[in-house]
Design an enzyme around this catalytic site. Structure first.
Site, mmCIF file in Angstrom:
data_model
loop_
_atom_site.group_PDB
_atom_site.id
_atom_site.type_symbol
_atom_site.label_atom_id
_atom_site.label_comp_id
_atom_site.label_asym_id
_atom_site.label_seq_id
_atom_site.Cartn_x
_atom_site.Cartn_y
_atom_site.Cartn_z
ATOM 1 N N ARG A 68 -24.553 -72.358 86.872
ATOM 2 C CA ARG A 68 -24.256 -72.034 88.281
ATOM 3 C C ARG A 68 -25.514 -72.245 89.116
ATOM 4 O O ARG A 68 -26.556 -71.658 88.847
ATOM 5 C CB ARG A 68 -23.791 -70.586 88.390
ATOM 6 C CG ARG A 68 -23.439 -70.193 89.797
ATOM 7 C CD ARG A 68 -23.078 -68.721 89.891
ATOM 8 N NE ARG A 68 -21.727 -68.456 89.425
ATOM 9 C CZ ARG A 68 -21.260 -67.228 89.176
ATOM 10 N NH1 ARG A 68 -22.050 -66.187 89.322
ATOM 11 N NH2 ARG A 68 -20.016 -67.052 88.776
ATOM 12 N N ARG A 182 -26.072 -54.178 89.794
ATOM 13 C CA ARG A 182 -24.866 -55.010 89.706
ATOM 14 C C ARG A 182 -25.089 -56.247 90.555
ATOM 15 O O ARG A 182 -26.127 -56.391 91.201
ATOM 16 C CB ARG A 182 -23.703 -54.176 90.279
ATOM 17 C CG ARG A 182 -22.297 -54.393 89.723
ATOM 18 C CD ARG A 182 -22.209 -54.346 88.239
ATOM 19 N NE ARG A 182 -20.826 -54.317 87.793
ATOM 20 C CZ ARG A 182 -20.099 -55.368 87.443
ATOM 21 N NH1 ARG A 182 -20.596 -56.581 87.535
ATOM 22 N NH2 ARG A 182 -18.864 -55.211 87.004
ATOM 23 N N LYS A 183 -24.091 -57.148 90.597
ATOM 24 C CA LYS A 183 -24.203 -58.314 91.481
ATOM 25 C C LYS A 183 -24.298 -57.878 92.937
ATOM 26 O O LYS A 183 -23.922 -56.744 93.288
ATOM 27 C CB LYS A 183 -23.009 -59.244 91.276
ATOM 28 C CG LYS A 183 -21.712 -58.690 91.837
ATOM 29 C CD LYS A 183 -20.501 -59.539 91.493
ATOM 30 C CE LYS A 183 -20.489 -60.870 92.207
ATOM 31 N NZ LYS A 183 -19.122 -61.496 92.105
ATOM 32 N N GLY A 450 -7.517 -65.645 88.494
ATOM 33 C CA GLY A 450 -6.967 -65.493 87.148
ATOM 34 C C GLY A 450 -6.946 -64.092 86.591
ATOM 35 O O GLY A 450 -6.352 -63.839 85.546
ATOM 36 N N CYS A 455 -12.288 -63.436 91.887
ATOM 37 C CA CYS A 455 -13.201 -64.503 92.301
ATOM 38 C C CYS A 455 -12.520 -65.483 93.264
ATOM 39 O O CYS A 455 -13.171 -66.080 94.110
ATOM 40 C CB CYS A 455 -13.700 -65.272 91.088
ATOM 41 S SG CYS A 455 -14.441 -64.224 89.837
ATOM 42 N N GLY A 456 -11.222 -65.651 93.133
ATOM 43 C CA GLY A 456 -10.473 -66.549 94.029
ATOM 44 C C GLY A 456 -10.024 -65.862 95.308
ATOM 45 O O GLY A 456 -9.270 -66.440 96.095
HETATM 46 FE FE1 SRM Z 1 -16.692 -64.266 90.097
HETATM 47 C C1 SRM Z 1 -17.369 -62.768 87.162
HETATM 48 C C2 SRM Z 1 -16.430 -67.218 88.585
HETATM 49 C C3 SRM Z 1 -16.865 -65.784 93.116
HETATM 50 C C4 SRM Z 1 -16.005 -61.283 91.594
HETATM 51 N N1 SRM Z 1 -16.942 -64.884 88.200
HETATM 52 C C5 SRM Z 1 -17.247 -64.111 87.137
HETATM 53 C C6 SRM Z 1 -17.529 -64.941 85.896
HETATM 54 C C7 SRM Z 1 -19.011 -65.166 85.841
HETATM 55 C C8 SRM Z 1 -17.034 -64.272 84.614
HETATM 56 C C9 SRM Z 1 -17.419 -65.016 83.380
HETATM 57 O O1 SRM Z 1 -18.521 -64.812 82.877
HETATM 58 O O2 SRM Z 1 -16.620 -65.795 82.918
HETATM 59 C C10 SRM Z 1 -16.731 -66.212 86.265
HETATM 60 C C11 SRM Z 1 -17.242 -67.494 85.689
HETATM 61 C C12 SRM Z 1 -16.075 -68.362 85.281
HETATM 62 C C13 SRM Z 1 -16.442 -69.788 85.161
HETATM 63 O O3 SRM Z 1 -16.698 -70.268 84.024
HETATM 64 O O4 SRM Z 1 -16.420 -70.474 86.164
HETATM 65 C C14 SRM Z 1 -16.707 -66.126 87.772
HETATM 66 N N2 SRM Z 1 -16.774 -66.144 90.721
HETATM 67 C C15 SRM Z 1 -16.531 -67.223 89.953
HETATM 68 C C16 SRM Z 1 -16.373 -68.471 90.797
HETATM 69 C C17 SRM Z 1 -16.869 -69.735 90.104
HETATM 70 C C18 SRM Z 1 -14.882 -68.625 91.186
HETATM 71 C C19 SRM Z 1 -14.556 -69.975 91.757
HETATM 72 O O5 SRM Z 1 -13.819 -70.684 91.058
HETATM 73 O O6 SRM Z 1 -15.014 -70.328 92.825
HETATM 74 C C20 SRM Z 1 -17.161 -68.040 92.037
HETATM 75 C C21 SRM Z 1 -18.629 -68.339 91.919
HETATM 76 C C22 SRM Z 1 -19.375 -67.989 93.180
HETATM 77 C C23 SRM Z 1 -20.807 -68.419 93.135
HETATM 78 O O7 SRM Z 1 -21.052 -69.587 93.416
HETATM 79 O O8 SRM Z 1 -21.671 -67.582 92.838
HETATM 80 C C24 SRM Z 1 -16.946 -66.535 91.992
HETATM 81 N N3 SRM Z 1 -16.554 -63.632 92.010
HETATM 82 C C25 SRM Z 1 -16.534 -64.426 93.111
HETATM 83 C C26 SRM Z 1 -16.101 -63.683 94.245
HETATM 84 C C27 SRM Z 1 -15.825 -64.252 95.639
HETATM 85 C C28 SRM Z 1 -16.958 -64.139 96.612
HETATM 86 O O9 SRM Z 1 -18.109 -63.869 96.243
HETATM 87 O O10 SRM Z 1 -16.654 -64.331 97.781
HETATM 88 C C29 SRM Z 1 -15.858 -62.389 93.806
HETATM 89 C C30 SRM Z 1 -15.308 -61.212 94.631
HETATM 90 C C31 SRM Z 1 -16.296 -60.726 95.626
HETATM 91 C C32 SRM Z 1 -17.266 -59.745 95.075
HETATM 92 O O11 SRM Z 1 -17.982 -60.059 94.104
HETATM 93 O O12 SRM Z 1 -17.342 -58.635 95.604
HETATM 94 C C33 SRM Z 1 -16.146 -62.370 92.393
HETATM 95 N N4 SRM Z 1 -16.739 -62.339 89.493
HETATM 96 C C34 SRM Z 1 -16.342 -61.257 90.233
HETATM 97 C C35 SRM Z 1 -16.367 -60.089 89.408
HETATM 98 C C36 SRM Z 1 -16.032 -58.646 89.845
HETATM 99 C C37 SRM Z 1 -17.270 -57.981 90.344
HETATM 100 C C38 SRM Z 1 -17.244 -56.470 90.253
HETATM 101 O O13 SRM Z 1 -17.964 -55.832 91.026
HETATM 102 O O14 SRM Z 1 -16.560 -55.932 89.376
HETATM 103 C C39 SRM Z 1 -16.757 -60.511 88.121
HETATM 104 C C40 SRM Z 1 -16.915 -59.643 86.865
HETATM 105 C C41 SRM Z 1 -18.229 -58.912 86.833
HETATM 106 O O15 SRM Z 1 -19.155 -59.178 87.606
HETATM 107 O O16 SRM Z 1 -18.321 -58.028 85.983
HETATM 108 C C42 SRM Z 1 -16.967 -61.926 88.212
HETATM 109 FE FE1 SF4 Z 2 -11.128 -63.642 86.631
HETATM 110 FE FE2 SF4 Z 2 -13.105 -64.644 88.060
HETATM 111 FE FE3 SF4 Z 2 -12.555 -65.633 85.671
HETATM 112 FE FE4 SF4 Z 2 -10.940 -66.096 87.743
HETATM 113 S S1 SF4 Z 2 -13.044 -66.823 87.481
HETATM 114 S S2 SF4 Z 2 -10.309 -65.529 85.727
HETATM 115 S S3 SF4 Z 2 -11.023 -64.103 88.778
HETATM 116 S S4 SF4 Z 2 -13.334 -63.585 86.166
#
Ligand code: SRM
Ligand code: SF4
Length: 529
Positions: A68, A182-183, A450, A455-456
């Site tokens: 990333r 956290r993030k 998903g 994240c979506g």
């Molecule tokens: Fe996300 C975790 C993908 C935007 C909330 N997110 C993950 C992980 C890293 C989980 C993992 O290790 O597999 C996903 C990686 C999957 C992969 O292989 O791609 C993942 N998040 C994404 C992306 C790629 C979705 C997308 O297809 O666009 C986005 C990457 C953004 C970036 O460039 O940094 C992405 N994630 C978001 C957003 C949207 C936003 O930021 O506007 C959110 C909700 C907003 C927020 O964070 O408040 C989001 N992601 C999460 C969470 C829940 C956080 C929490 O507080 O519980 C997780 C799980 C965690 O952090 O424990 C997570």
């Molecule tokens: Fe769940 Fe984020 Fe993975 Fe999508 S990319 S399946 S919302 S953790």
């Protein structure tokens, strides 16, 4: 000293491994990991600490890592895009890239033995992936039209870069901010349409003029011109447990103070944020515990000066634009073109092509949007017609169908082990099927995610689909919970869950009905006959 450093054996697993060894330490061990190989290296380094340099172990595709990036304000050069393309190209069918919902790029298929070379290449073109995962600040979003839009109030590019430089020590890594609870998400918008979804960030800055006679400005009754700055929002986040829109901090800052405010808020989050339970560690939980007044006072304390109260109104007064199509820039004779990239998925040859088009027709600059699309700016009027004949535009269109146009999807089961369902391919398939049977006069924003991590961003969508386990004829099947009512741009607010557990195989008719009932869709004549 951070709270993490002072606590004891009762720490949760994540706090424990962070206290044992800072995640950023792996930066110095990349050569070692490369020669050891992914199977032999320490498990915590592999599965967690590597995320501090933006490298994600994928249990779904072991040995093929995801990387990333950090692309401040979603902007990169054609040279940088070409380097990213070269990285994924070497992995053949395993290599691809996704534009993310934070204006960013993730690369796939990465082999650990290639990391030293990849980091060298990044360094040469000024790219960094540092601190992009785990308990770090994510990519900082800004207006995709910054510096191009005749109606913008502030060009966010430099500020976003300065914030990133402060947090990451100019991309080298900064251990001051590598052990947050956290993030943490930061967004800054200088336009009128809230292009960054300010309301879903832990810390956001929205444009606002401090007007004559408002409390805190001069106060001596003397007339002064409105001053430009930002109202501050705090605490927005999505998680599986809880989703909240950001709330006003009741504070206004001038652009010069934005970086200092970011630092102050991050220091508070780092030193005082809640760490015991990771499900209750995002900034809003601390604000809940303290109350907004105490939180605001602490920000002032760290800042070393008092904050002015928020301006009485902000300048977000437009509907959100998607930028797909050809548009005039504020620079006479220049245009930007928004290309629709279906669910943000790119392959090496697409990336090379985007880089080429940006160079041949524009000035080499490429921009990304939070809707997972690409903008190519600075194309002279005289070159637009030829640009529009480029073959890439048959796939990355400027006039996609109305449902395709606004489709957003997270990664889903193809690569993400949290996923409860497959998302990207399914999203495209269902949308195509719906477009075959329905006529729509305007786009409808449909977001797929998903799992409940969101994240979506299904809560910002008009129709949001969140993966879940459903049952059909007594058997477990992939399903979705349906969200509706998300509003973006002016008066943004979050949508809520309206229906639970629809099996994906039954989803198309359910969406068809929703589109007819709520969004003016009509069945095409051929379906009637
Ligand atoms: Fe996300 C975790 C993908 C935007 C909330 N997110 C993950 C992980 C890293 C989980 C993992 O290790 O597999 C996903 C990686 C999957 C992969 O292989 O791609 C993942 N998040 C994404 C992306 C790629 C979705 C997308 O297809 O666009 C986005 C990457 C953004 C970036 O460039 O940094 C992405 N994630 C978001 C957003 C949207 C936003 O930021 O506007 C959110 C909700 C907003 C927020 O964070 O408040 C989001 N992601 C999460 C969470 C829940 C956080 C929490 O507080 O519980 C997780 C799980 C965690 O952090 O424990 C997570
Ligand atoms: Fe769940 Fe984020 Fe993975 Fe999508 S990319 S399946 S919302 S953790």
């Amino acid at each position: 000293m951070t709270q993490a450093a002072t606590t004891t054996a009762s720490l949760n697993k994540f706090e424990k491994f962070k206290a044992e060894k800072d995640g950023l330490a792996v930066k110095e061990e990349i050569e070692k990991f490369a020669s050891l190989g992914w199977e032999a290296m320490d498990e915590t380094d592999r599965e967690h600490r590597l995320k501090w340099v933006g490298v994600f172990f994928r249990p779904v595709t072991p040995g093929k890592f995801m990387m990333r990036m950090r692309l401040p304000n979603g902007i990169l050069t054609s040279n940088q895009m070409r380097v990213l393309a070269e990285v994924v190209q070497r992995y053949g069918d395993d290599g691809n890239a996704d534009i993310t919902t934070r204006q960013n790029i993730q690369l796939r298929g990465i082999r650990i033995e290639d990391l030293p070379d990849i980091f060298n290449k990044f360094h040469l073109v000024g790219l960094t992936s540092v601190q992009s995962g785990m308990d770090n600040v994510r990519n900082i979003t800004g207006d995709p039209l910054a510096g191009l839009d005749a109606d913008e109030l502030f060009d966010t590019r430099e500020l976003v870069q300065q914030i990133q430089d402060m947090i990451t020590n100019k991309g080298q890594g900064n251990s001051e901010f590598t052990n947050l609870p956290r993030k943490f998400n930061i967004a800054i918008t200088g336009g009128r349409d809230n292009s960054v979804h300010a309301e879903i960030n832990d810390l956001a800055f929205v444009p606002a003029f401090k007007e004559v006679g408002e409390q805190g400005c001069r106060g001596d009754g003397e007339k002064i011109a409105p001053i430009f700055g930002f109202n501050i929002l705090v605490g927005g986040f999505f998680s599986a447990k809880r989703c909240e829109a950001a709330i006003p901090l009741n504070a206004w800052v001038s652009p010069e103070d934005v970086v200092a405010v970011c630092r102050a808020v991050l220091e508070i989050f780092r030193d005082r944020g809640l760490r015991a339970n990771r499900q209750k560690a995002r900034l809003m939980w601390l604000i809940d515990e303290w109350g907004l007044d105490k939180f605001r006072a602490e920000v002032e304390e760290r800042l070393g000066k008092s904050l002015l109260p928020a301006a009485s109104r902000d300048e977000i007064d437009w509907e959100k634009r998607d930028h797909i199509g050809v548009y005039k820039q504020k620079q006479p004779g220049l245009n930007y073109v928004g290309l629709h990239v279906p669910v943000g998925r790119l392959y090496a040859e697409d990336m090379f092509e985007i880089a080429r088009l940006a160079e041949v027709y524009g000035n080499g600059e490429i921009r990304l949007t939070v809707e997972q699309n690409v903008l190519i700016p600075n194309i002279p009027d005289a070159n637009i017609a030829t640009f529009l004949t480029e073959p890439l535009l048959n796939r990355f269109r400027i006039n996609p169908e109305p449902l395709t146009r606004s489709l957003v999807s997270c990664t889903g089961a193809q690569f993400c082990n949290f996923a409860l369902i497959e998302t990207k391919n399914r999203a495209l398939g269902i949308i195509k099927a719906l477009e075959a049977e329905l006529e729509l006069t305007h786009p409808v924003r449909i977001h797929w995610t998903g799992c409940p991590n969101s994240c979506g961003q299904p809560q910002v969508a008009e129709i949001g689909l969140m993966g879940t386990k459903a049952r059909k004829n007594g058997k477990p099947v992939e399903g979705v919970d349906i969200f509706m009512g998300g509003k973006v741009g002016k008066d943004a607010h979050l949508g809520t869950c309206v229906t639970k557990g629809i099996p994906c195989e039954d989803l198309q008719p359910v969406l068809r009905e929703l589109l007819i009932e709520h969004f003016g869709a009509r069945l095409k004549a051929m379906v009637h006959s």
